[in-house]
Design a protein around this motif. Sequence first.
Motif, mmCIF file in Angstrom:
data_model
loop_
_atom_site.group_PDB
_atom_site.id
_atom_site.type_symbol
_atom_site.label_atom_id
_atom_site.label_comp_id
_atom_site.label_asym_id
_atom_site.label_seq_id
_atom_site.Cartn_x
_atom_site.Cartn_y
_atom_site.Cartn_z
ATOM 1 N N ALA A 141 -4.591 1.507 -7.488
ATOM 2 C CA ALA A 141 -5.035 0.193 -7.017
ATOM 3 C C ALA A 141 -5.105 -0.794 -8.174
ATOM 4 N N PHE B 149 -7.780 -1.465 1.137
ATOM 5 C CA PHE B 149 -6.825 -2.091 0.222
ATOM 6 C C PHE B 149 -6.503 -3.517 0.690
ATOM 7 N N PHE C 286 0.827 -1.212 0.000
ATOM 8 C CA PHE C 286 0.000 0.000 0.000
ATOM 9 C C PHE C 286 0.863 1.266 0.000
ATOM 10 N N TRP D 111 -13.479 -4.526 -6.297
ATOM 11 C CA TRP D 111 -13.360 -3.081 -6.024
ATOM 12 C C TRP D 111 -14.642 -2.568 -5.363
#
Length: 548
Positions: free
Chosen positions: A481, A515, A466, A499
């Motif tokens: 992402a 995430f 991340f 997502w």
Amino acid sequence: MLEPGTAAASTVSGSMFSWVSKDARRKKEPELFQTVAEGLRQLYAQKLLPLEEHYRFHEFHSPALEDADFDNKPMVLLVGQYSTGKTTFIRHLIEQDFPGMRIGPEPTTDSFIAVMHGPSEGVVPGNALVVDPRRPFRKLNAFGNAFLNRFMCAQLPNPVLDSISIIDTPGILSGEKQRISRGYDFAAVLEWFAERVDRIILLFDAHKLDISDEFSEVIKALKNHEDKIRVVLNKADQIETQQLMRVYGALMWSLGKIINTPEVVRVYIGSFWSHPLLIPDNRKLFEAEEQDLFKDIQSLPRNAALRKLNDLIKRARLAKVHAYIISSLKKEMPNVFGKSKKKELVNNLGEIYQKIEREHQISPGDFPSLRKMQEQLQTQDFSKFQALKPKLLDTVDDMLANDIARLMVLVRQEESLMPSQVVKGGAFDGTMNGPFGHGYGEGAGEGIDDVEWVVGKDKPTYDEIFYTLSPVNGKITGASAKKEMVKSKLPNTVLGKIWKLADVDKDGLLDDEEFALANHLIKVKLEGHELPADLPPHLVPPSQRRHE
């Protein structure tokens, strides 16, 4: 046609379905059908039965349908060689012994047993069954005493039998002796049942997969009912995984030679009884297969009206073809004839089929078996056959083109007004309970009972990735992402769903928890599990829970 302007139509309540038939229009009074079963019954009696009787359809193919055929509960027919576990399968489903039940490695069930709901436990013998107008078995008396002495109804109060009835059949043996010693036409009886049941389950034993001549003949007798057939490879816990794969392959190959359909028949692998698994290696596979089969059986009450409608259409198409065949033979036969002319016509029946096919644009699949028809014609008196009567055929065509279409709408209305009808009780309830429901604690269900957030244990690893994606104000963009998520090689349709689930606050950005959640869901999918439609509460990130 619906005539909403008529006074009768305007008074119909919301739960009542109606349409006005052609005959009723002629009478200037709308005919009301309150249920699909009633509509089917009246259509059959008024439009199809006259054609069947005129061309002696019942002598060649199937006895006339009765009221009970339209009103009875969905039926499941179990067929298999001896000792494949048919009776045990019923015992497993209803979780109760039933009257007349005998189980053993040798051929124990030598009768057809209709396992049905009743107020108290008991057995009704075959001769009494076929005179009961409430039961759909009256026309079985045509098979004579040899069969009726081997037919009975086991009735008992059981929640599973509230929704369906189950027909257990004698175990099929190999060799010629069995066929001769039965005293009745076993394949013909099964064909009679096949036409009226909602599901046919063929059981095979994973240990002994030989398909005897009689079993092969029985499966061929079920032709035209392939849509009802499901196959169960039973006792699969008794062999190792590698051997099971070979057995499954051999079964598919054997079935492919007997059941001539372009689609591969659905085979459920498992061990359908309540004993411990001998070799538990494939437990998850067996659970998933059992769940699929149970869902299929549970859907039968919901689809019963549609099945009856479908069977009536099949019957009408066969009756039309039969009428063309009989009238063609009548036309070809001179008034004064010898046996040689009859023999010639029977031998040339294939050519008559082709001629009818061309003249009336009928699909070859609608014709009855040529060999069987030739056998039946040998004993018939051609002088009693009727010439073509277009009015009878037009009536059936009108039924197929108009009435059935309107009845189809009625089916959908009836389904929508009914509560979700499924089979309940017995083994069906066992698959739904607590942590033993299918998939509980696996995939997206992992960590469902944990106090800690299940994603937390892998979060440090996801955090490292991340922070390499340059978050701004603790969040990364969809583009950032995406670069990371596509490394999983999952298709965009799946990643798009992940997502949507991971962006819990719907701001189009992902924080470190979201995430980590996205990566957890990717792992779930890569391990072969399905994604949930909505994010389960135990997967919601801890920081988001505080805002709920």
